[in-house]
Design an enzyme around this catalytic site. Structure first.
Site, mmCIF file in Angstrom:
data_model
loop_
_atom_site.group_PDB
_atom_site.id
_atom_site.type_symbol
_atom_site.label_atom_id
_atom_site.label_comp_id
_atom_site.label_asym_id
_atom_site.label_seq_id
_atom_site.Cartn_x
_atom_site.Cartn_y
_atom_site.Cartn_z
ATOM 1 N N SER A 1 37.114 -26.559 -38.454
ATOM 2 C CA SER A 1 36.339 -25.375 -38.824
ATOM 3 C C SER A 1 34.983 -25.811 -39.339
ATOM 4 C CB SER A 1 37.065 -24.583 -39.906
ATOM 5 O OG SER A 1 36.142 -23.736 -40.558
ATOM 6 N N HIS B 1 36.588 -24.361 -34.215
ATOM 7 C CA HIS B 1 36.862 -23.085 -34.904
ATOM 8 C C HIS B 1 35.576 -22.588 -35.569
ATOM 9 C CE1 HIS B 1 39.572 -20.210 -36.939
ATOM 10 N NE2 HIS B 1 38.819 -20.396 -38.017
ATOM 11 N N ASP C 1 33.882 -19.726 -37.827
ATOM 12 C CA ASP C 1 34.165 -18.657 -38.793
ATOM 13 C C ASP C 1 32.971 -17.726 -38.927
ATOM 14 O OD1 ASP C 1 36.834 -19.234 -39.856
ATOM 15 O OD2 ASP C 1 35.935 -21.128 -40.464
ATOM 16 N N MET D 1 31.513 -14.433 -40.709
ATOM 17 C CA MET D 1 31.716 -13.586 -41.900
ATOM 18 C C MET D 1 30.513 -12.676 -42.079
ATOM 19 S SD MET D 1 33.216 -16.383 -44.552
ATOM 20 C CE MET D 1 34.419 -17.628 -44.043
ATOM 21 N N HIS E 1 36.641 -16.847 -35.008
ATOM 22 C CA HIS E 1 37.449 -16.107 -35.983
ATOM 23 C C HIS E 1 36.544 -15.071 -36.641
ATOM 24 C CE1 HIS E 1 39.810 -16.474 -40.084
ATOM 25 N NE2 HIS E 1 39.865 -15.255 -39.571
ATOM 26 N N MET F 1 35.687 -12.435 -39.101
ATOM 27 C CA MET F 1 36.046 -11.828 -40.394
ATOM 28 C C MET F 1 34.983 -10.785 -40.695
ATOM 29 S SD MET F 1 37.155 -15.362 -42.247
ATOM 30 C CE MET F 1 36.329 -16.343 -41.006
ATOM 31 N N MET G 1 46.745 -16.547 -41.802
ATOM 32 C CA MET G 1 45.880 -17.064 -42.874
ATOM 33 C C MET G 1 46.753 -17.638 -43.993
ATOM 34 S SD MET G 1 42.784 -16.743 -41.883
ATOM 35 C CE MET G 1 42.088 -17.467 -43.375
ATOM 36 N N GLY H 1 37.319 -16.197 -46.495
ATOM 37 C CA GLY H 1 35.994 -16.075 -47.092
ATOM 38 C C GLY H 1 35.370 -17.414 -47.467
ATOM 39 N N PHE H 2 36.207 -18.393 -47.774
ATOM 40 C CA PHE H 2 35.676 -19.664 -48.273
ATOM 41 C C PHE H 2 36.529 -20.831 -47.790
ATOM 42 C CE2 PHE H 2 34.738 -16.271 -51.224
ATOM 43 C CZ PHE H 2 33.360 -16.374 -51.331
ATOM 44 N N GLY H 3 35.897 -21.986 -47.673
ATOM 45 C CA GLY H 3 36.629 -23.207 -47.393
ATOM 46 C C GLY H 3 37.147 -23.808 -48.688
ATOM 47 N N GLY H 4 38.011 -24.794 -48.558
ATOM 48 C CA GLY H 4 38.429 -25.594 -49.703
ATOM 49 C C GLY H 4 39.367 -24.911 -50.688
ATOM 50 N N ASP I 1 45.366 -21.242 -40.728
ATOM 51 C CA ASP I 1 43.998 -21.450 -41.193
ATOM 52 C C ASP I 1 43.940 -21.336 -42.715
ATOM 53 O OD1 ASP I 1 41.263 -21.482 -41.566
ATOM 54 O OD2 ASP I 1 40.852 -19.678 -40.396
ATOM 55 N N GLY J 1 43.542 -24.436 -46.118
ATOM 56 C CA GLY J 1 44.271 -25.431 -46.905
ATOM 57 C C GLY J 1 45.103 -26.395 -46.077
ATOM 58 N N GLY K 1 38.995 -27.269 -42.249
ATOM 59 C CA GLY K 1 37.581 -27.338 -42.579
ATOM 60 C C GLY K 1 37.284 -28.481 -43.516
HETATM 61 C C1 DX5 Z 1 38.344 -19.302 -44.425
HETATM 62 C C2 DX5 Z 1 38.128 -19.745 -42.998
HETATM 63 C C3 DX5 Z 1 38.646 -21.072 -42.699
HETATM 64 C C4 DX5 Z 1 38.073 -22.188 -43.545
HETATM 65 C C5 DX5 Z 1 39.225 -23.103 -43.846
HETATM 66 O O1 DX5 Z 1 38.148 -17.945 -44.546
HETATM 67 O O2 DX5 Z 1 38.732 -18.833 -42.096
HETATM 68 O O3 DX5 Z 1 38.547 -21.391 -41.313
HETATM 69 O O4 DX5 Z 1 37.063 -22.927 -42.961
HETATM 70 O O5 DX5 Z 1 38.780 -24.060 -44.719
HETATM 71 P P1 DX5 Z 1 39.753 -25.138 -45.352
HETATM 72 O O6 DX5 Z 1 40.377 -25.882 -44.204
HETATM 73 O O7 DX5 Z 1 38.831 -25.957 -46.177
HETATM 74 O O8 DX5 Z 1 40.772 -24.389 -46.166
HETATM 75 ZN ZN ZN Z 2 38.849 -19.425 -39.929
#
Ligand code: DX5
Ligand code: ZN
Length: 228
Positions: A10, A35, A37, A39, A69, A71, A140, A145-148, A178, A180, A200
Site C-alpha cells: 500500500s 494497492h 488508497d 481517501m 481501494h 474510501m 478491513m 483512514g491511516f497507515g500504521g 488490509d 496491520g 503499508g
Molecule cells: C488504511 C488503508 C490501508 C493502509 C494500511 O485505511 O486502507 O491500505 O495503507 O496500512 P498498514 O499496513 O500500515 O496498516
Molecule cells: Zn487500503
C-alpha cells in the site's frame, strides 16, 4: 480450494515525493499487486490521491495490477476516472454504497474487476447478495483512514467465515485483508484465509523496502504451505 498469496504493498506509507521509485522497490521485493488508497476527507478523515496520480504511476509501472481501494462517498462519480487512469481492480465500501449492486456492475462496465470492502464493525452477512459478482472481498483489519494502526483481530473470524461461505456456495471470490498486516500478524492472517495481503507500513516504513516486502511475502507463503 488452492490459492496463491499476493502481496499488495500500500503506497499510503511510501514517500510521496518519490512515489514511483518506492513503488518499484516494493514490486522488486515480490509485491504482485499495487494497492492504491483513495481517501476523500469525508468517508474517512484523511485525503490522499486522485486519478492524475494513478495515471502518472501507470505510466511508470505499465504492467502491474493496480488495486484501487476507494474510501470515498459517492464512488459512482469517480469510478470512470479511476478506470481510465489505469486501475485494474476497484473496491468500494459496503458502508458507502446506497446501491451496491449497481456500483459493482458500474465498475465491471468500465473494464475493472469489482470488489467490496467491509469495515471492522460491518458483518459479513451484509455481503450475502453480492458475493457472486465480486472478484474479491476486502476485510478491513483497521478502521480505514491511516497507515500504521494496530490489527483488529475480529478480521480473522470474518475471513474464516468468508472462506466457509465460498466453499458452501461454490463461489470464486478471493479474500483480501488490509490494515496491520506485518511479520507479527501475517501467519494468523494467512491461516484465516487471507490471500491478497495489503501492507503499508510493514513494507515502506522501515527502510529497505524491497527487503521488507520479500521477508513478509516469504513468511506468508511459508504459512500457506503449512496450512494446506
Ligand atoms: C488504511 C488503508 C490501508 C493502509 C494500511 O485505511 O486502507 O491500505 O495503507 O496500512 P498498514 O499496513 O500500515 O496498516
Ligand atoms: Zn487500503
Amino acid at each position: 480450494m488452492a490459492s496463491v498469496i499476493d502481496l499488495a504493498p500500500s503506497i499510503l506509507s511510501a514517500n510521496f515525493a518519490q512515489l514511483g521509485a518506492d513503488a518499484k522497490a516494493a514490486l522488486a521485493g515480490g509485491g504482485t499487486v499495487l494497492h492504491l488508497d483513495v481517501m476523500d476527507g469525508h468517508f474517512v478523515p484523511n485525503i490522499t490521491i486522485g486519478p492524475p496520480v494513478v495515471a502518472s504511476l501507470r505510466k511508470t509501472i505499465p504492467d502491474v495490477t493496480f488495486d484501487c481501494h476507494l474510501m470515498i462517498e459517492n464512488p459512482d462519480d469517480l469510478i470512470p476516472a479511476f478506470a481510465d487512469a489505469g486501475c485494474n481492480w476497484i473496491s468500494v465500501h459496503q458502508e458507502a454504497c446506497r446501491h451496491l449492486d449497481r456500483t459493482l456492475h458500474l465498475i465491471e462496465h468500465h473494464g475493472c474487476k469489482p470488489a467490496v470492502v467491509i469495515n471492522p464493525a460491518t458483518p459479513v452477512h451484509t455481503l450475502d447478495e453480492v458475493l457472486d459478482i465480486v472478484h474479491h472481498v476486502l476485510v478491513m483489519s483497521v478502521n480505514p483512514g491511516f497507515g500504521g494502526q494496530t490489527f483488529i483481530h475480529n478480521a480473522l473470524s470474518k475471513m474464516k467465515q468468508l472462506a466457509r461461505i465460498r466453499d458452501e456456495r461454490r463461489l470464486n471470490f478471493r479474500i483480501e485483508v488490509d490494515g496491520g498486516v506485518a511479520m507479527d500478524t501475517v501467519v494468523d492472517v494467512v491461516r484465516a484465509g487471507g490471500e491478497i495481503l495489503v501492507a503499508g507500513s510493514a513494507v515502506f516504513g522501515h527502510g529497505d523496502i524491497a527487503g521488507h516486502a520479500r521477508r513478509l511475502l516469504e513468511a506468508a507463503r511459508s504459512a500457506k504451505l503449512t496450512c494446506t
